[in-house]
Motif scaffolding. Structure first.
Motif, PDB file in Angstrom:
ATOM      1  N   ALA A 192       0.827  -1.206   0.000  1.00  0.00           N
ATOM      2  CA  ALA A 192       0.000   0.000   0.000  1.00  0.00           C
ATOM      3  C   ALA A 192       0.861   1.255   0.000  1.00  0.00           C
ATOM      4  O   ALA A 192       0.986   1.935   1.014  1.00  0.00           O
ATOM      5  N   GLU A 193       1.437   1.535  -1.122  1.00  0.00           N
ATOM      6  CA  GLU A 193       2.074   2.832  -1.281  1.00  0.00           C
ATOM      7  C   GLU A 193       0.984   3.891  -1.279  1.00  0.00           C
ATOM      8  O   GLU A 193      -0.136   3.620  -1.738  1.00  0.00           O
ATOM      9  N   PRO A 194       1.257   5.070  -0.752  1.00  0.00           N
ATOM     10  CA  PRO A 194       0.223   6.115  -0.764  1.00  0.00           C
ATOM     11  C   PRO A 194      -0.343   6.300  -2.170  1.00  0.00           C
ATOM     12  O   PRO A 194       0.408   6.414  -3.140  1.00  0.00           O
ATOM     13  N   GLY A 195      -1.660   6.288  -2.235  1.00  0.00           N
ATOM     14  CA  GLY A 195      -2.323   6.437  -3.528  1.00  0.00           C
ATOM     15  C   GLY A 195      -2.680   5.125  -4.187  1.00  0.00           C
ATOM     16  O   GLY A 195      -3.397   5.101  -5.186  1.00  0.00           O
ATOM     17  N   SER A 196      -2.217   4.027  -3.628  1.00  0.00           N
ATOM     18  CA  SER A 196      -2.520   2.745  -4.271  1.00  0.00           C
ATOM     19  C   SER A 196      -3.906   2.257  -3.858  1.00  0.00           C
ATOM     20  O   SER A 196      -4.466   2.668  -2.840  1.00  0.00           O
ATOM     21  N   ARG A 197      -4.442   1.338  -4.636  1.00  0.00           N
ATOM     22  CA  ARG A 197      -5.803   0.852  -4.414  1.00  0.00           C
ATOM     23  C   ARG A 197      -5.860  -0.628  -4.801  1.00  0.00           C
ATOM     24  O   ARG A 197      -5.234  -1.036  -5.781  1.00  0.00           O
ATOM     25  N   LEU A 198      -6.565  -1.405  -4.023  1.00  0.00           N
ATOM     26  CA  LEU A 198      -6.725  -2.825  -4.344  1.00  0.00           C
ATOM     27  C   LEU A 198      -8.194  -3.190  -4.155  1.00  0.00           C
ATOM     28  O   LEU A 198      -8.798  -2.856  -3.141  1.00  0.00           O
ATOM     29  N   ALA A 199      -8.765  -3.858  -5.148  1.00  0.00           N
ATOM     30  CA  ALA A 199     -10.169  -4.284  -5.065  1.00  0.00           C
ATOM     31  C   ALA A 199     -10.243  -5.795  -5.219  1.00  0.00           C
ATOM     32  O   ALA A 199      -9.700  -6.365  -6.164  1.00  0.00           O
ATOM     33  N   LEU A 200     -10.884  -6.458  -4.268  1.00  0.00           N
ATOM     34  CA  LEU A 200     -11.075  -7.905  -4.315  1.00  0.00           C
ATOM     35  C   LEU A 200     -12.573  -8.181  -4.289  1.00  0.00           C
ATOM     36  O   LEU A 200     -13.238  -7.894  -3.294  1.00  0.00           O
ATOM     37  N   PRO A 201     -13.126  -8.710  -5.361  1.00  0.00           N
ATOM     38  CA  PRO A 201     -14.579  -8.921  -5.398  1.00  0.00           C
ATOM     39  C   PRO A 201     -15.044 -10.091  -4.546  1.00  0.00           C
ATOM     40  O   PRO A 201     -16.226 -10.205  -4.249  1.00  0.00           O
ATOM     41  N   ASP A 202     -14.148 -10.968  -4.137  1.00  0.00           N
ATOM     42  CA  ASP A 202     -14.570 -12.201  -3.466  1.00  0.00           C
ATOM     43  C   ASP A 202     -13.592 -12.528  -2.335  1.00  0.00           C
ATOM     44  O   ASP A 202     -12.858 -13.498  -2.396  1.00  0.00           O
ATOM     45  N   ALA A 203     -13.598 -11.694  -1.313  1.00  0.00           N
ATOM     46  CA  ALA A 203     -12.596 -11.827  -0.255  1.00  0.00           C
ATOM     47  C   ALA A 203     -13.059 -12.702   0.902  1.00  0.00           C
ATOM     48  O   ALA A 203     -12.305 -12.953   1.826  1.00  0.00           O
ATOM     49  N   GLY A 204     -14.285 -13.145   0.883  1.00  0.00           N
ATOM     50  CA  GLY A 204     -14.797 -13.972   1.969  1.00  0.00           C
ATOM     51  C   GLY A 204     -16.277 -14.231   1.756  1.00  0.00           C
ATOM     52  O   GLY A 204     -16.817 -13.942   0.677  1.00  0.00           O
ATOM     53  N   LEU A 205     -16.930 -14.765   2.761  1.00  0.00           N
ATOM     54  CA  LEU A 205     -18.363 -15.048   2.680  1.00  0.00           C
ATOM     55  C   LEU A 205     -19.048 -14.562   3.946  1.00  0.00           C
ATOM     56  O   LEU A 205     -18.515 -14.727   5.044  1.00  0.00           O
ATOM     57  N   LEU A 206     -20.197 -13.956   3.780  1.00  0.00           N
ATOM     58  CA  LEU A 206     -21.006 -13.571   4.931  1.00  0.00           C
ATOM     59  C   LEU A 206     -22.455 -13.934   4.608  1.00  0.00           C
ATOM     60  O   LEU A 206     -22.999 -13.444   3.615  1.00  0.00           O
ATOM     61  N   GLY A 207     -23.037 -14.784   5.413  1.00  0.00           N
ATOM     62  CA  GLY A 207     -24.404 -15.226   5.153  1.00  0.00           C
ATOM     63  C   GLY A 207     -24.541 -15.866   3.789  1.00  0.00           C
ATOM     64  O   GLY A 207     -25.580 -15.751   3.143  1.00  0.00           O
ATOM     65  N   GLY A 208     -23.484 -16.530   3.331  1.00  0.00           N
ATOM     66  CA  GLY A 208     -23.508 -17.193   2.039  1.00  0.00           C
ATOM     67  C   GLY A 208     -23.294 -16.256   0.865  1.00  0.00           C
ATOM     68  O   GLY A 208     -23.303 -16.689  -0.279  1.00  0.00           O
ATOM     69  N   ARG A 209     -23.100 -14.964   1.145  1.00  0.00           N
ATOM     70  CA  ARG A 209     -22.886 -14.005   0.060  1.00  0.00           C
ATOM     71  C   ARG A 209     -21.417 -13.587   0.020  1.00  0.00           C
ATOM     72  O   ARG A 209     -20.772 -13.469   1.056  1.00  0.00           O
ATOM     73  N   PRO A 210     -20.896 -13.326  -1.177  1.00  0.00           N
ATOM     74  CA  PRO A 210     -19.491 -12.930  -1.272  1.00  0.00           C
ATOM     75  C   PRO A 210     -19.246 -11.546  -0.684  1.00  0.00           C
ATOM     76  O   PRO A 210     -20.099 -10.658  -0.765  1.00  0.00           O
ATOM     77  N   VAL A 211     -18.092 -11.411  -0.062  1.00  0.00           N
ATOM     78  CA  VAL A 211     -17.690 -10.126   0.508  1.00  0.00           C
ATOM     79  C   VAL A 211     -16.734  -9.449  -0.470  1.00  0.00           C
ATOM     80  O   VAL A 211     -15.703 -10.011  -0.824  1.00  0.00           O
ATOM     81  N   GLY A 212     -17.099  -8.266  -0.921  1.00  0.00           N
ATOM     82  CA  GLY A 212     -16.210  -7.469  -1.764  1.00  0.00           C
ATOM     83  C   GLY A 212     -15.419  -6.507  -0.894  1.00  0.00           C
ATOM     84  O   GLY A 212     -15.939  -5.960   0.085  1.00  0.00           O
ATOM     85  N   TYR A 213     -14.156  -6.325  -1.219  1.00  0.00           N
ATOM     86  CA  TYR A 213     -13.243  -5.613  -0.330  1.00  0.00           C
ATOM     87  C   TYR A 213     -12.435  -4.654  -1.192  1.00  0.00           C
ATOM     88  O   TYR A 213     -11.790  -5.063  -2.152  1.00  0.00           O
ATOM     89  N   GLU A 214     -12.477  -3.381  -0.886  1.00  0.00           N
ATOM     90  CA  GLU A 214     -11.691  -2.417  -1.648  1.00  0.00           C
ATOM     91  C   GLU A 214     -10.964  -1.512  -0.653  1.00  0.00           C
ATOM     92  O   GLU A 214     -11.560  -0.989   0.289  1.00  0.00           O
ATOM     93  N   VAL A 215      -9.669  -1.367  -0.859  1.00  0.00           N
ATOM     94  CA  VAL A 215      -8.854  -0.550   0.042  1.00  0.00           C
ATOM     95  C   VAL A 215      -8.089   0.479  -0.772  1.00  0.00           C
ATOM     96  O   VAL A 215      -7.476   0.141  -1.790  1.00  0.00           O
ATOM     97  N   ALA A 216      -8.143   1.709  -0.326  1.00  0.00           N
ATOM     98  CA  ALA A 216      -7.321   2.767  -0.912  1.00  0.00           C
ATOM     99  C   ALA A 216      -6.470   3.338   0.213  1.00  0.00           C
ATOM    100  O   ALA A 216      -6.987   3.675   1.282  1.00  0.00           O
ATOM    101  N   ALA A 217      -5.158   3.385  -0.008  1.00  0.00           N
ATOM    102  CA  ALA A 217      -4.259   3.805   1.058  1.00  0.00           C
ATOM    103  C   ALA A 217      -3.739   5.209   0.833  1.00  0.00           C
ATOM    104  O   ALA A 217      -3.357   5.565  -0.280  1.00  0.00           O
ATOM    105  N   GLY A 218      -3.734   6.000   1.907  1.00  0.00           N
ATOM    106  CA  GLY A 218      -3.076   7.289   1.883  1.00  0.00           C
ATOM    107  C   GLY A 218      -1.803   7.206   2.705  1.00  0.00           C
ATOM    108  O   GLY A 218      -1.345   6.109   3.053  1.00  0.00           O
TER     109      GLY A 218
END
Lengths: 292, 169
Positions: free
Chosen positions: A209-235
């Motif tokens: 996570a260099e400042p300004g970087s971004r990572l998006a994971l559409p399927d990072a886990g499961l909650l109630g049988g539904r996929p968890v999408g995870y997006e992080v942007a670092a400053g």
């Protein structure tokens, strides 16, 4: 290794993969695997044989039916099953282990197995403090354990910097462009918390996570049988995180939040899932930072 | 005697289901038979005398359910092959991949079928169905050490066969 010792180790590893031993024995076997390249090779061969044989007999194709019919049986037994309890943490760890073991096998990094499992064992189960805070700060020991996991997935010859996501149902990694070794890393932990302060799911993400970087994971886990999408942007000294649960606009819900890197866990928002309120707690720490 | 918890049932279910799948050859028949076996077992839970492992007792009930299923099926003129398998997944991307995959699967199934009987049943009970060595020992009426050496021997033999057949894999 003596032949008798090898057979006994195979017996114990097989029991581990069956979910049979108690947590102390599971931990012992995992430590032996972590410490011994020969044991790692044995595990690898056992997993390969199991995977190939079950695939050859069509067991993979039937996995969905197995899960559905098991769930149906448990539902059927529910009305008169006052004794029924939720799966204990130990059982869940072993189930998670077996799933990750298969994934690791594909990646060819069997040694990671032990490190993954070590991390799972080190996590504190459902930390609910007397103050009602449902998420304790990430400890230095946990950071060190995650560091071992992360180093396992840094493979020589592969261009890019790895990211790694670990949740109750998933253990995956991938690479983003960059040069390994010079990166700034963050450990992002989000915890979905139910109305009774119970932990519904925890997703740990390690990312460059260099400042300004971004990572998006559409399927990072499961909650109630539904996929968890995870997006992080670092400053520089903060990180913005967006968590969604669900796949389509009709069935998705989620929360966005921005937290200071290195701060204590904070509640960043709430949404409803199947009519129940779900709160999201978040902590972001520098990977080599002093937190806890 | 206490009834089993959800966790115990959830843990036992896959190995019984896999046994049923291997014996029936149908994922759906396997589900029916396994559920039936659990319902029968729970109905007579108190009759378990503790003289065997619980999974061994459940396995015996399951096998009886499969026999009933097979009898019903044979009355309809359909035979049962204990080595019948479920439909194989067809997820490979190209015809070449599928052909290679089919060949590997066929070779491995033949190799398992060709194993010496003692090795084969130990391998099937543990690696395929997922019983522990202790459970398999009870099912097969042999010591745990015998199961361990037979499973080890079977795995090494299968590795050798597959490496010889597909040296580039």
């Amino acid at each position: 290794m003596e032949p008798a010792e090898e057979l006994d180790l195979e017996r114990r590893i097989h029991a581990l993969l069956c979910g049979a031993p108690d947590e102390a024995e599971s931990r012992q076997v995992l430590h032996e695997i972590a410490d011994s390249p020969a044991a790692q090779q044995t595990l690898r061969e056992m997993l390969l044989a199991e995977r190939a044989a079950r695939a050859a007999f069509g067991f993979d194709a039937a996995q969905g039916t197995l899960e559905a019919s098991r769930a149906a049986l448990l539902r059927r037994l529910k009305p008169d099953a006052a004794h029924a309890i939720r799966p204990a943490r130990g059982g869940r760890t072993v189930g998670w282990l077996a799933r990750v073991a298969a994934g690791i096998l594909i990646g060819g990094i069997s040694a990671t197995l032990a490190a993954y499992a070590t991390v799972r064992i080190m996590e504190h189960p459902s930390p609910i403090s007397s103050a009602g805070v449902p998420m304790t700060a990430i400890s230095r020991a946990e950071i060190e354990a995650y560091g071992r996991v992360w180093r396992q997935v840094v493979e020589p010859g592969i261009e890019g910097v790895p990211w790694l996501v670990l949740s109750g149902a998933r253990g995956e990694f991938g690479y983003v462009p960059g040069e390994a070794g010079a990166e700034r890393l963050l450990l992002v932990r989000c915890r979905f918390v139910g109305p009774g302060n119970e932990t519904m799911e925890t997703v740990n993400l390690i990312l460059p996570a260099e400042p300004g970087s971004r990572l998006a994971l559409p399927d990072a886990g499961l909650l109630g049988g539904r996929p968890v999408g995870y997006e992080v942007a670092a400053g520089t000294d903060w990180a913005a995180v967006a968590l969604t649960v669900g796949q389509t606009a009709q069935d998705s819900a989620g929360v966005r939040g921005r937290v200071a890197i290195g701060a204590d866990p904070v509640e960043v928002g709430e949404f409803r899932l199947n009519g129940r309120p779900v709160r999201l707690w978040l902590q972001v720490v520098p990977f080599a930072g002093a937190v806890g | 005697m206490d009834r089993p918890t959800d966790e115990q049932i959830g843990n036992w279910y896959p190995r019984l289901y896999r046994t049923a799948l291997r014996l029936t050859g149908s994922p759906f028949d396997a589900a029916d038979v396994t559920q039936q076996a659990f319902c029968q077992a729970l109905g007579r839970w108190d009759r378990f005398d503790g003289g065997a492992l619980r999974t061994t007792w459940l396995h015996q009930i399951l096998v009886n359910c499969v026999r009933d299923w097979a009898r019903r099926r044979m009355r309809r003129g359909q035979t049962v092959d204990v080595w019948t398998v479920a439909a194989l997944p067809q997820t490979d991307s190209s015809p070449v991949d599928r052909a290679v995959r089919r060949e590997e699967v066929q070779r491995l199934r033949e190799a398992i079928g060709d194993l010496q009987a003692g090795l084969r049943v130990a391998f099937v009970a543990t690696v395929l169905d997922g019983y522990t060595y202790e459970e398999a020992a009870e099912l097969l009426s042999v010591p745990v050490g015998t199961v361990a050496s037979r499973v080890h021997g079977a795995r090494k033999h299968l590795q050798g066969v597959m490496q010889q057949a597909f040296p580039e894999a």
